[in-house]
Motif scaffolding. Structure first.
Motif, PDB file in Angstrom:
ATOM      1  N   TYR A  71       0.927  -1.178   0.023  1.00 48.07           N
ATOM      2  CA  TYR A  71      -0.001  -0.055  -0.083  1.00 48.07           C
ATOM      3  C   TYR A  71       0.871   1.357   0.024  1.00 48.07           C
ATOM      4  O   TYR A  71       1.899   1.361   0.750  1.00 48.07           O
ATOM      5  N   GLU A 118       0.378   5.652  -0.374  1.00 47.73           N
ATOM      6  CA  GLU A 118      -0.373   7.021  -0.553  1.00 47.73           C
ATOM      7  C   GLU A 118       0.575   8.038  -1.252  1.00 47.73           C
ATOM      8  O   GLU A 118       1.458   8.349  -1.026  1.00 47.73           O
ATOM      9  N   TRP A 175      -4.233   6.551  -4.036  1.00 44.37           N
ATOM     10  CA  TRP A 175      -3.925   5.305  -3.179  1.00 44.37           C
ATOM     11  C   TRP A 175      -3.649   4.262  -4.106  1.00 44.37           C
ATOM     12  O   TRP A 175      -4.346   4.004  -4.789  1.00 44.37           O
ATOM     13  N   TYR A 207      -2.779   0.038  -4.099  1.00 45.19           N
ATOM     14  CA  TYR A 207      -2.943  -1.188  -3.538  1.00 45.19           C
ATOM     15  C   TYR A 207      -2.272  -2.051  -4.401  1.00 45.19           C
ATOM     16  O   TYR A 207      -2.470  -2.222  -5.802  1.00 45.19           O
TER      17      TYR A 207
END
Length: 193
Positions: A71, A73, A91, A93
């Motif tokens: 992950y 950001e 974001w 993932y």
């Protein structure tokens, strides 16, 4: 294919007194290559389950299955994907799920500290999401994968050990995704029956 059936036959026909070794591991992942470029932060969300049937005192064969979630950001910026530029915060993932046939070779099976090397071959599912505002770009693929491994077991008693392993997962290019590679550092509990 004949070799795979032969190996599976050896595992299934091993003596009933052969030991079964199951390991539950916490996994930290560190992306390399395309995965490391997409998400530059390590993954602290992962686990692995390993099973080995001891066909010789120093040889175990079985399977690995795991899951690591990467992950990141990203700050507000203009991002270009193919021929489209969008401004906003991202974001990112990436889920990696390897499922591999594996074999390990134990260097000191009768010692309390038992180093080993291993190799796995199979598949790895990758799911990559990029979220930006109300939009999501999703890509996924099943990769052909291989995995070398080094590790050490510390035996507490004949039925229980601790393990530390390093595994390097290499998922080859598939679908719209480039090769997905990462190094995993695992700490686990090993149960022998």
């Amino acid at each position: 294919m004949k070799k795979l059936f032969f190996i599976l036959f050896i595992v299934a026909s091993a003596p009933a007194i052969a030991q079964n070794v199951t390991s539950l591991q916490y996994s930290m992942g560190f992306g390399t290559g395309d995965l490391g470029d997409f998400i530059d932060k390590p993954s602290f969300r992962g686990f692995t389950i390993d099973y080995r049937r001891m066909v010789q005192p120093n040889v175990g064969v079985g399977f690995d299955a795991g899951w690591n979630v990467f992950y990141s950001e990203k700050s507000y910026d203009t991002y270009t994907m193919e021929n489209l530029s969008i401004g906003g915060k991202q974001w990112r993932y990436n889920n990696q799920v390897p499922v591999l046939f594996a074999a390990d070779y134990y260097l000191s099976p009768d010692e309390a500290i038992n180093p080993f090397v291993g190799f796995g071959i199979g598949t790895m599912y990758s799911k990559r999401n990029t979220d930006m505002g109300q939009y999501t770009l999703e890509e996924d693929a099943w990769h052909f994968a291989i995995r070398p491994e080094i590790g050490i077991l510390y035996e507490v008693n004949p039925d229980f050990s601790f393990s530390v392993t390093g595994k390097y997962y290499m998922g080859f290019e598939a679908g719209d995704l480039d090769a997905q590679n990462y190094f995993a550092l695992n700490f686990g509990f090993v149960f022998t029956k």
